[in-house]
Design an enzyme around this catalytic site. Structure first.
Site, PDB file in Angstrom:
ATOM      1  N   ARG A  40       7.989   3.187   7.455  1.00  0.00           N
ATOM      2  CA  ARG A  40       6.825   2.859   8.273  1.00  0.00           C
ATOM      3  C   ARG A  40       6.752   3.725   9.531  1.00  0.00           C
ATOM      4  O   ARG A  40       5.682   4.174   9.934  1.00  0.00           O
ATOM      5  CB  ARG A  40       6.847   1.376   8.656  1.00  0.00           C
ATOM      6  CG  ARG A  40       6.713   0.423   7.462  1.00  0.00           C
ATOM      7  CD  ARG A  40       6.740  -1.029   7.911  1.00  0.00           C
ATOM      8  NE  ARG A  40       5.569  -1.340   8.707  1.00  0.00           N
ATOM      9  CZ  ARG A  40       4.455  -1.898   8.224  1.00  0.00           C
ATOM     10  NH1 ARG A  40       4.365  -2.194   6.938  1.00  0.00           N
ATOM     11  NH2 ARG A  40       3.439  -2.158   9.013  1.00  0.00           N
ATOM     12  N   PHE A  43       4.500   4.952   4.773  1.00  0.00           N
ATOM     13  CA  PHE A  43       4.660   4.122   3.588  1.00  0.00           C
ATOM     14  C   PHE A  43       4.388   2.663   3.942  1.00  0.00           C
ATOM     15  O   PHE A  43       4.995   2.116   4.866  1.00  0.00           O
ATOM     16  CB  PHE A  43       6.063   4.275   3.010  1.00  0.00           C
ATOM     17  CG  PHE A  43       6.321   5.621   2.403  1.00  0.00           C
ATOM     18  CD1 PHE A  43       5.872   5.916   1.125  1.00  0.00           C
ATOM     19  CD2 PHE A  43       6.993   6.605   3.110  1.00  0.00           C
ATOM     20  CE1 PHE A  43       6.097   7.157   0.557  1.00  0.00           C
ATOM     21  CE2 PHE A  43       7.224   7.852   2.553  1.00  0.00           C
ATOM     22  CZ  PHE A  43       6.771   8.135   1.280  1.00  0.00           C
ATOM     23  N   PRO A  44       3.484   1.978   3.210  1.00  0.00           N
ATOM     24  CA  PRO A  44       3.120   0.592   3.526  1.00  0.00           C
ATOM     25  C   PRO A  44       4.161  -0.387   3.004  1.00  0.00           C
ATOM     26  O   PRO A  44       3.911  -1.179   2.093  1.00  0.00           O
ATOM     27  CB  PRO A  44       1.771   0.429   2.818  1.00  0.00           C
ATOM     28  CG  PRO A  44       1.869   1.332   1.629  1.00  0.00           C
ATOM     29  CD  PRO A  44       2.685   2.514   2.088  1.00  0.00           C
ATOM     30  N   LYS A  45       5.339  -0.353   3.614  1.00  0.00           N
ATOM     31  CA  LYS A  45       6.477  -1.124   3.106  1.00  0.00           C
ATOM     32  C   LYS A  45       6.516  -2.517   3.719  1.00  0.00           C
ATOM     33  O   LYS A  45       6.220  -2.716   4.897  1.00  0.00           O
ATOM     34  CB  LYS A  45       7.779  -0.385   3.389  1.00  0.00           C
ATOM     35  CG  LYS A  45       7.841   0.982   2.720  1.00  0.00           C
ATOM     36  CD  LYS A  45       9.242   1.542   2.678  1.00  0.00           C
ATOM     37  CE  LYS A  45       9.260   2.854   1.913  1.00  0.00           C
ATOM     38  NZ  LYS A  45      10.619   3.301   1.581  1.00  0.00           N
ATOM     39  N   LYS A  46       6.927  -3.476   2.881  1.00  0.00           N
ATOM     40  CA  LYS A  46       6.968  -4.877   3.262  1.00  0.00           C
ATOM     41  C   LYS A  46       8.179  -5.523   2.582  1.00  0.00           C
ATOM     42  O   LYS A  46       8.642  -5.041   1.541  1.00  0.00           O
ATOM     43  CB  LYS A  46       5.664  -5.560   2.810  1.00  0.00           C
ATOM     44  CG  LYS A  46       5.412  -6.928   3.385  1.00  0.00           C
ATOM     45  CD  LYS A  46       4.009  -7.405   3.035  1.00  0.00           C
ATOM     46  CE  LYS A  46       3.734  -8.771   3.613  1.00  0.00           C
ATOM     47  NZ  LYS A  46       2.363  -9.245   3.301  1.00  0.00           N
TER      48      LYS A  46
END
Length: 255
Positions: free
Chosen positions: A108, A113-116
Site C-alpha cells: 500500500r 496494491f489494494p491490499k486488505k
C-alpha cells in the site's frame, strides 16, 4: 531526531519499520489463476477511467509465496479485471487479501496494491488444486482445479504473469480531500517460469459486505492455470493523475 535523520526514514515506526524496502525476490511463487466471464455492468462500475473494458473478464488468483525476501512466507488472493489503456491490454487490480503485515504495508505504501487483511490458502487435496479465501471466520471464495492435467507452454505462462498491471493510488489529506489520486502501472519483468499447467476448474464466490468478490459473479469459466515461478516485482509508475490531468474521455461502456 534531526530533520535530516527524519528525511532518511522510509516508513514508521522509525525504530522498527513495518517493512523492509525492496526489491523483493519471490522464490517458488505458485499461482492458481481462474479467468471467468462476469456481468459487464457490474465490472464497468469498478474499473476507473481512463481504463476501458472490452470484454467482462476477471482473473481470480491465489498465490502461495513460501520464500520472499523481507516478507517471509504467506498466501495472497485477489481479483483483477481484464482492461485496456489506450492500445495496451492489461489488468486492473480490484482487491487483494492476505495476512502478512509487512506485505500489506509495503504494498500500500510503496506502491498502490489494494491490499486488505484476509486469510488465503493454496493446497493440494488428493487430485485437486484448491484455493480458498476467508474474511474473518467466513468463507469468501473457493476455487478448485484438476491437478496438473495438461502442460502449458512456458512462454504463454510468462506472458500471463507479466501482463501490465494497473492500480489506484489514493491518499487523503487531513481535510479528507484527496492528496494523492493516481492511476499507476507496474509489470513483472524479472521472471523464471519453472512449471505451468492447464486444467478444468470451478470457482465459488460467497457474499460478504467487506470482501465483495461476489459482486462480480461467475458466469462462465474461460481458463484455469497453475504456474510456478521465481520473480521480482518492478516499481510502479504514474500514468494518470486525477488531480492535475484533464478528464479522460468517456466511452459508451461507461455511460
Amino acid at each position: 531526531m534531526k530533520k535530516e535523520d527524519v528525511l532518511r526514514q522510509y516508513t514508521t515506526p522509525t525504530g522498527a519499520p513495518a517493512f523492509v524496502p525492496g526489491p523483493h525476490r519471490f522464490t517458488s511463487r505458485e499461482y492458481l489463476n481462474i479467468t471467468y466471464r462476469t456481468d459487464r455492468e457490474a465490472l464497468v462500475k469498478q474499473v476507473p477511467e481512463p481504463l476501458e473494458v472490452d470484454e467482462p473478464l476477471v482473473r481470480f488468483e491465489v498465490m502461495n509465496m513460501p520464500d520472499t525476501t523481507g516478507y517471509g512466507s504467506y498466501v495472497e488472493c485477489g481479483q483483477a479485471a481484464v482492461v485496456r489503456h489506450k492500445e495496451e491490454r492489461g489488468e486492473y487490480i480490484i482487491g487483494m487479501y492476505l495476512d502478512n503485515l509487512p506485505a500489506i504495508a509495503a504494498g500500500r505504501e510503496l506502491s498502490a496494491f489494494p491490499k486488505k487483511l484476509g486469510s488465503a490458502k493454496l493446497f493440494v487435496d488428493s487430485d485437486t488444486l484448491v484455493g480458498t479465501l476467508d474474511y474473518g471466520t467466513l468463507s469468501v471464495a473457493r476455487a478448485t482445479m484438476g491437478y496438473k492435467h495438461k502442460p502449458m507452454d512456458l512462454e504463454k505462462a510468462r506472458q500471463e504473469i507479466c501482463v501490465p498491471t494497473f492500480m489506484l493510488k489514493i491518499l487523503p489529506s487531513y481535510e479528507r480531500r484527496p492528496r494523492i489520486c493516481e492511476l499507476v502501472r507496474t509489470e513483472i519483468t524479472n521472471i523464471s517460469v519453472k512449471g505451468a499447467w492447464r486444467g478444468p476448474a470451478r470457482l465459488q464466490l460467497f457474499e460478504h459486505v467487506l470482501a465483495p468478490l461476489a459482486d462480480l459473479p461467475v458466469r462462465e469459466i474461460i481458463s484455469a492455470t497453475h504456474i510456478l515461478t521465481d520473480l521480482t516485482l518492478s516499481p510502479a509508475t504514474v500514468i494518470y493523475d486525477y488531480l492535475t490531468d484533464s478528464a479522460p474521455s468517456t466511452s459508451s461502456d461507461k455511460k
